[in-house]
Design a protein around this motif. Structure first.
Motif, PDB file in Angstrom:
ATOM      1  N   GLU A   1      -3.074   1.070  -4.206  1.00 51.50           N
ATOM      2  CA  GLU A   1      -4.249   1.513  -3.429  1.00 51.50           C
ATOM      3  C   GLU A   1      -5.110   0.349  -2.926  1.00 51.50           C
ATOM      4  O   GLU A   1      -5.643   0.379  -1.824  1.00 51.50           O
ATOM      5  CB  GLU A   1      -5.129   2.430  -4.289  1.00 51.50           C
ATOM      6  CG  GLU A   1      -4.464   3.739  -4.711  1.00 51.50           C
ATOM      7  CD  GLU A   1      -4.529   4.789  -3.605  1.00 51.50           C
ATOM      8  OE1 GLU A   1      -5.504   4.772  -2.839  1.00 51.50           O
ATOM      9  OE2 GLU A   1      -3.579   5.605  -3.507  1.00 51.50           O
TER      10      GLU A   1
ATOM     11  N   LYS B   1       4.508   3.758   9.399  1.00 53.95           N
ATOM     12  CA  LYS B   1       5.474   4.259   8.409  1.00 53.95           C
ATOM     13  C   LYS B   1       6.648   4.944   9.122  1.00 53.95           C
ATOM     14  O   LYS B   1       7.807   4.686   8.832  1.00 53.95           O
ATOM     15  CB  LYS B   1       4.766   5.261   7.491  1.00 53.95           C
ATOM     16  CG  LYS B   1       5.442   5.444   6.153  1.00 53.95           C
ATOM     17  CD  LYS B   1       4.505   6.100   5.171  1.00 53.95           C
ATOM     18  CE  LYS B   1       4.709   7.596   5.168  1.00 53.95           C
ATOM     19  NZ  LYS B   1       3.759   8.293   4.293  1.00 53.95           N
TER      20      LYS B   1
ATOM     21  N   PHE C   1      -5.058  -1.356   0.534  1.00 51.88           N
ATOM     22  CA  PHE C   1      -5.744  -0.767   1.685  1.00 51.88           C
ATOM     23  C   PHE C   1      -7.062  -1.508   1.955  1.00 51.88           C
ATOM     24  O   PHE C   1      -7.376  -1.870   3.092  1.00 51.88           O
ATOM     25  CB  PHE C   1      -6.004   0.728   1.444  1.00 51.88           C
ATOM     26  CG  PHE C   1      -6.527   1.439   2.660  1.00 51.88           C
ATOM     27  CD1 PHE C   1      -5.658   1.844   3.667  1.00 51.88           C
ATOM     28  CD2 PHE C   1      -7.881   1.709   2.812  1.00 51.88           C
ATOM     29  CE1 PHE C   1      -6.136   2.493   4.804  1.00 51.88           C
ATOM     30  CE2 PHE C   1      -8.371   2.352   3.942  1.00 51.88           C
ATOM     31  CZ  PHE C   1      -7.494   2.755   4.938  1.00 51.88           C
ATOM     32  N   ASN C   2      -7.809  -1.767   0.865  1.00 53.80           N
ATOM     33  CA  ASN C   2      -9.088  -2.470   1.019  1.00 53.80           C
ATOM     34  C   ASN C   2      -8.879  -3.858   1.603  1.00 53.80           C
ATOM     35  O   ASN C   2      -9.701  -4.336   2.393  1.00 53.80           O
ATOM     36  CB  ASN C   2      -9.797  -2.614  -0.330  1.00 53.80           C
ATOM     37  CG  ASN C   2     -10.194  -1.261  -0.873  1.00 53.80           C
ATOM     38  OD1 ASN C   2     -10.275  -0.289  -0.110  1.00 53.80           O
ATOM     39  ND2 ASN C   2     -10.401  -1.189  -2.172  1.00 53.80           N
TER      40      ASN C   2
ATOM     41  N   TYR D   1       0.840  -1.197   0.000  1.00 50.47           N
ATOM     42  CA  TYR D   1       0.000   0.000   0.000  1.00 50.47           C
ATOM     43  C   TYR D   1       0.878   1.251   0.000  1.00 50.47           C
ATOM     44  O   TYR D   1       0.656   2.189  -0.776  1.00 50.47           O
ATOM     45  CB  TYR D   1      -0.932  -0.013   1.219  1.00 50.47           C
ATOM     46  CG  TYR D   1      -1.656   1.290   1.438  1.00 50.47           C
ATOM     47  CD1 TYR D   1      -2.552   1.779   0.478  1.00 50.47           C
ATOM     48  CD2 TYR D   1      -1.433   2.059   2.580  1.00 50.47           C
ATOM     49  CE1 TYR D   1      -3.203   2.977   0.661  1.00 50.47           C
ATOM     50  CE2 TYR D   1      -2.087   3.262   2.762  1.00 50.47           C
ATOM     51  CZ  TYR D   1      -2.976   3.728   1.799  1.00 50.47           C
ATOM     52  OH  TYR D   1      -3.616   4.915   1.970  1.00 50.47           O
TER      53      TYR D   1
ATOM     54  N   ASN E   1     -11.624   2.823   8.483  1.00 50.97           N
ATOM     55  CA  ASN E   1     -10.868   3.630   7.508  1.00 50.97           C
ATOM     56  C   ASN E   1     -10.017   4.685   8.206  1.00 50.97           C
ATOM     57  O   ASN E   1      -8.818   4.791   7.972  1.00 50.97           O
ATOM     58  CB  ASN E   1     -11.828   4.335   6.552  1.00 50.97           C
ATOM     59  CG  ASN E   1     -12.279   3.393   5.456  1.00 50.97           C
ATOM     60  OD1 ASN E   1     -11.702   2.310   5.311  1.00 50.97           O
ATOM     61  ND2 ASN E   1     -13.283   3.779   4.710  1.00 50.97           N
ATOM     62  N   THR E   2     -10.657   5.457   9.087  1.00 49.14           N
ATOM     63  CA  THR E   2      -9.927   6.553   9.739  1.00 49.14           C
ATOM     64  C   THR E   2      -8.773   6.020  10.588  1.00 49.14           C
ATOM     65  O   THR E   2      -7.622   6.461  10.455  1.00 49.14           O
ATOM     66  CB  THR E   2     -10.886   7.341  10.665  1.00 49.14           C
ATOM     67  OG1 THR E   2     -12.165   7.343  10.056  1.00 49.14           O
ATOM     68  CG2 THR E   2     -10.424   8.734  10.917  1.00 49.14           C
TER      69      THR E   2
ATOM     70  N   ILE F   1      -1.396   3.355  10.052  1.00 47.68           N
ATOM     71  CA  ILE F   1      -0.401   3.105   8.996  1.00 47.68           C
ATOM     72  C   ILE F   1       0.637   4.221   8.982  1.00 47.68           C
ATOM     73  O   ILE F   1       1.834   3.987   8.816  1.00 47.68           O
ATOM     74  CB  ILE F   1      -1.089   2.937   7.617  1.00 47.68           C
ATOM     75  CG1 ILE F   1      -1.844   1.607   7.581  1.00 47.68           C
ATOM     76  CG2 ILE F   1      -0.058   2.965   6.483  1.00 47.68           C
ATOM     77  CD1 ILE F   1      -2.616   1.326   6.316  1.00 47.68           C
ATOM     78  N   GLU F   2       0.145   5.482   9.189  1.00 50.13           N
ATOM     79  CA  GLU F   2       1.075   6.623   9.259  1.00 50.13           C
ATOM     80  C   GLU F   2       2.119   6.381  10.345  1.00 50.13           C
ATOM     81  O   GLU F   2       3.321   6.575  10.151  1.00 50.13           O
ATOM     82  CB  GLU F   2       0.291   7.914   9.562  1.00 50.13           C
ATOM     83  CG  GLU F   2      -0.336   8.561   8.337  1.00 50.13           C
ATOM     84  CD  GLU F   2       0.669   8.815   7.234  1.00 50.13           C
ATOM     85  OE1 GLU F   2       1.733   9.415   7.536  1.00 50.13           O
ATOM     86  OE2 GLU F   2       0.420   8.368   6.083  1.00 50.13           O
TER      87      GLU F   2
ATOM     88  N   LEU G   1      -7.348   3.060  10.669  1.00 50.77           N
ATOM     89  CA  LEU G   1      -6.329   2.311   9.911  1.00 50.77           C
ATOM     90  C   LEU G   1      -5.332   3.281   9.265  1.00 50.77           C
ATOM     91  O   LEU G   1      -4.117   3.080   9.312  1.00 50.77           O
ATOM     92  CB  LEU G   1      -7.009   1.426   8.857  1.00 50.77           C
ATOM     93  CG  LEU G   1      -6.112   0.523   8.032  1.00 50.77           C
ATOM     94  CD1 LEU G   1      -5.327  -0.451   8.912  1.00 50.77           C
ATOM     95  CD2 LEU G   1      -6.924  -0.289   7.004  1.00 50.77           C
ATOM     96  N   ASN G   2      -5.884   4.349   8.663  1.00 50.90           N
ATOM     97  CA  ASN G   2      -5.019   5.367   8.061  1.00 50.90           C
ATOM     98  C   ASN G   2      -4.024   5.929   9.074  1.00 50.90           C
ATOM     99  O   ASN G   2      -2.828   6.018   8.811  1.00 50.90           O
ATOM    100  CB  ASN G   2      -5.881   6.518   7.534  1.00 50.90           C
ATOM    101  CG  ASN G   2      -5.961   6.458   6.032  1.00 50.90           C
ATOM    102  OD1 ASN G   2      -4.944   6.192   5.386  1.00 50.90           O
ATOM    103  ND2 ASN G   2      -7.142   6.688   5.485  1.00 50.90           N
ATOM    104  N   GLU G   3      -4.570   6.291  10.226  1.00 54.07           N
ATOM    105  CA  GLU G   3      -3.710   6.857  11.279  1.00 54.07           C
ATOM    106  C   GLU G   3      -2.620   5.876  11.698  1.00 54.07           C
ATOM    107  O   GLU G   3      -1.444   6.219  11.826  1.00 54.07           O
ATOM    108  CB  GLU G   3      -4.546   7.198  12.524  1.00 54.07           C
ATOM    109  CG  GLU G   3      -5.458   8.404  12.332  1.00 54.07           C
ATOM    110  CD  GLU G   3      -6.496   8.535  13.464  1.00 54.07           C
ATOM    111  OE1 GLU G   3      -7.429   9.333  13.290  1.00 54.07           O
ATOM    112  OE2 GLU G   3      -6.373   7.801  14.487  1.00 54.07           O
TER     113      GLU G   3
END
Ligand code: ADP
Ligand code: MG
Length: 490
Positions: free
Chosen positions: A445, A480, A448-449, A440, A469-470, A476-477, A472-474
């Motif tokens: 893209e 990273k 992510f799904n 990802y 979604n929210t 992953i950041e 998971l995004n956080e």
């Protein structure tokens, strides 16, 4: 259909009208009594007997005409249609020919997401014939059916596939039952279709010679008979032969049509106005009075689409019969207005699958509209996921228990709202699937799904997708940053 060919279909449907007595006599129309118990002197055609018209049959025909936007004839005529058959003692059938009671009108339905309008030529009143019965090499005649009122509804040669014919017949069936003018019982012959079928080369504008497949009393058989017949005709023409205009019957056991007889033409029937019956005059006042009838499916559909924000296809499913439409509407009245789609979905999918499996009608299921509305509200207020709500529905059905909140609790299906637990679950998915996270981060893209799916699975559908979604995004950041920190420190 073979490429390069087109099928042309016109249907004639015999709808038995649900009157208690016959169209020209006072005998009962009830199905299933002993032979000839419901046949009086008129049905038996004893000399000197005179027909008198049943006004209920006229009323039902007009109701149908109004429902399909047709023209109601103010002065239609009954005619004698002559032919010889043992079950027709008069030697003619009383029907309508030059001036039928209903002209034009149309029936619409959705097919593959598109609306199709089938134009009608006419609908005329006539009497049903008797039946020949055969037993131990003997034959007898039962005149119980003779004189049962029929409305014969005739379409233009306008349908282009067996599926369209199937959909038309189903829609018509729903409509006549909805209007309460026919009991719709296919096994008892209350609704019988004759399919006129011809084929022509694609692009041709002239009609090919047709055959008529008689007396199809199942929607599936109608579809199959048309498929067989159109293939037979195409093959015949490609092999250098030609189609003969004839009447055929469908043999469902062997899935084929067979020739019965060559078709008579109108002149053979020697139609003429029946001198025993007057011209059928219908006044404007009478028509106006009949306009006051239950809301029609077409109107309901439009209203459902604009009030409850559902699609054409969904509105068609929600008006499949009057009971479904009433059930749907009582559900949507108890949930937020813009959630009509969720209700339509539950009814046309989960509920309808269970009803079909257990052969139940919507009017006799125990999951009432109140119960379904409560379940949908639990989805809307975020207590459970849509997927788990479907599971609750199946538990209610199977276990005959209807306490939704108890089922949610017992099955552990309530949504996880505690963010620390959600983070824990997401972090464990991230650490077990580092390669997917890397994919990802390198720009794929879709990865992510796949992670969202894994979190859903781990949580058993108990986290609200937008929360996943929210968070998971956080996470992953953070991953990273940590990962690049780890890489640098190595
Ligand atoms: P008939 O008087 O023989 O019953 P009609 O003209 O009343 O014939 O038509 C009966 C039905 O046959 C109608 O539904 C019509 O649309 C259909 N039909 C007529 N010609 C064709 C054709 N060539 N191919 C398919 N259907 C046809
Ligand atoms: Mg005809």
């Amino acid at each position: 259909m073979k490429s390069g060919w087109e099928i042309v279909i016109g249907l004639e449907t015999h709808v038995q009208l649900a009157t208690s007595s016959k169209i020209f006599s006072s005998s009962s129309t009830l199905f299933g009594s002993k032979p000839n118990k419901q046949a009086n002197e008129i049905d038996m055609a004893l000399p000197g007997s005179m027909p008198s018209l049943n006004s209920k049959a006229v009323e039902y025909a007009i109701k149908f005409g109004l429902a399909v936007g047709a023209t109601i004839s103010k002065n239609s005529v009954f005619e004698r249609k002559h032919y010889f058959y043992p079950d027709l003692p008069k030697g003619y059938q009383i029907s309508q020919f030059r001036n039928p009671i209903i002209k034009n009108g149309s029936i619409s339905f959705c097919i593959d997401g598109e609306e199709k309008e089938v134009k009608l030529i006419q609908a005329h009143l006539e009497e049903d014939a008797g039946k020949s019965l055969h037993k131990n090499y003997n034959s007898g005649i039962d005149l119980n059916r003779a004189g049962v009122p029929l409305l014969e509804i005739v379409t233009e040669p306008i349908m282009r596939s067996a599926k369209e014919a199937y959909m038309y017949a189903k829609t018509l069936h729903n409509l006549v039952v909805w209007l309460g003018i026919c009991d719709g019982n296919l096994q008892e012959g209350s609704f019988r279709c004759d399919a006129n079928v011809s084929v022509r080369r694609s692009g041709s504008t002239t009609l090919g010679t047709r055959t008529e497949i008689k007396n199809l009393n199942s929607f599936r058989f109608l579809e199959k008979a048309i498929i067989f017949e159109s293939n037979r005709q195409t093959q015949l023409i490609e092999d250098g032969g030609y189609v003969i205009q004839e009447t055929r019957l469908y043999d469902s056991e062997n899935d084929e049509t067979r020739s019965m007889r060559t078709k008579e033409s109108a002149t053979d029937y020697r139609y003429f106005p029946d001198p025993d019956l007057q011209i059928l005059n219908i006044s404007n006042e009478y028509i106006e009075k009949l306009k006051n009838m239950p809301e029609l499916p077409s109107n309901k559909r439009k209203r459902f689409e604009s009030n409850y924000y559902i699609s054409r296809e969904e509105s068609l499913q929600m008006t499949i019969n009057i009971q479904t439409s009433e059930y749907f509407e009582s559900v949507v009245k108890l949930i937020p207005k813009n959630s009509g789609k969720i209700a339509a979905n539950f009814i046309s999918q989960e509920l309808s699958t269970l009803m079909n499996r257990d052969n139940k009608k919507i009017s006799d299921i125990k999951i009432t509209s109140n119960i379904l509305a409560l379940l949908i509200n639990r989805v809307i207020d975020g207590s459970i996921s849509n997927k788990n709500a479907k599971y609750v529905l199946s538990i209610m059905w199977e276990k005959d228990q209807y306490d939704i909140d108890r089922i949610i609790k017992e099955e552990g299906l309530d949504q996880i709202k505690d963010v620390s637990i959600i983070i824990e679950m997401i972090d464990s998915v991230i650490s077990d699937n580092k390669h997917v996270v890397m994919e990802y981060l390198s720009g794929k893209e879709k990865a992510f799904n796949s992670l969202v799916g894994k979190v859903m699975k781990t949580s058993n559908g108990r986290i609200n997708p937008s929360n996943i979604n929210t968070i998971l995004n956080e996470r992953i950041e953070i991953f990273k940053k940590l990962d690049s920190y780890n890489t640098k420190s190595c």
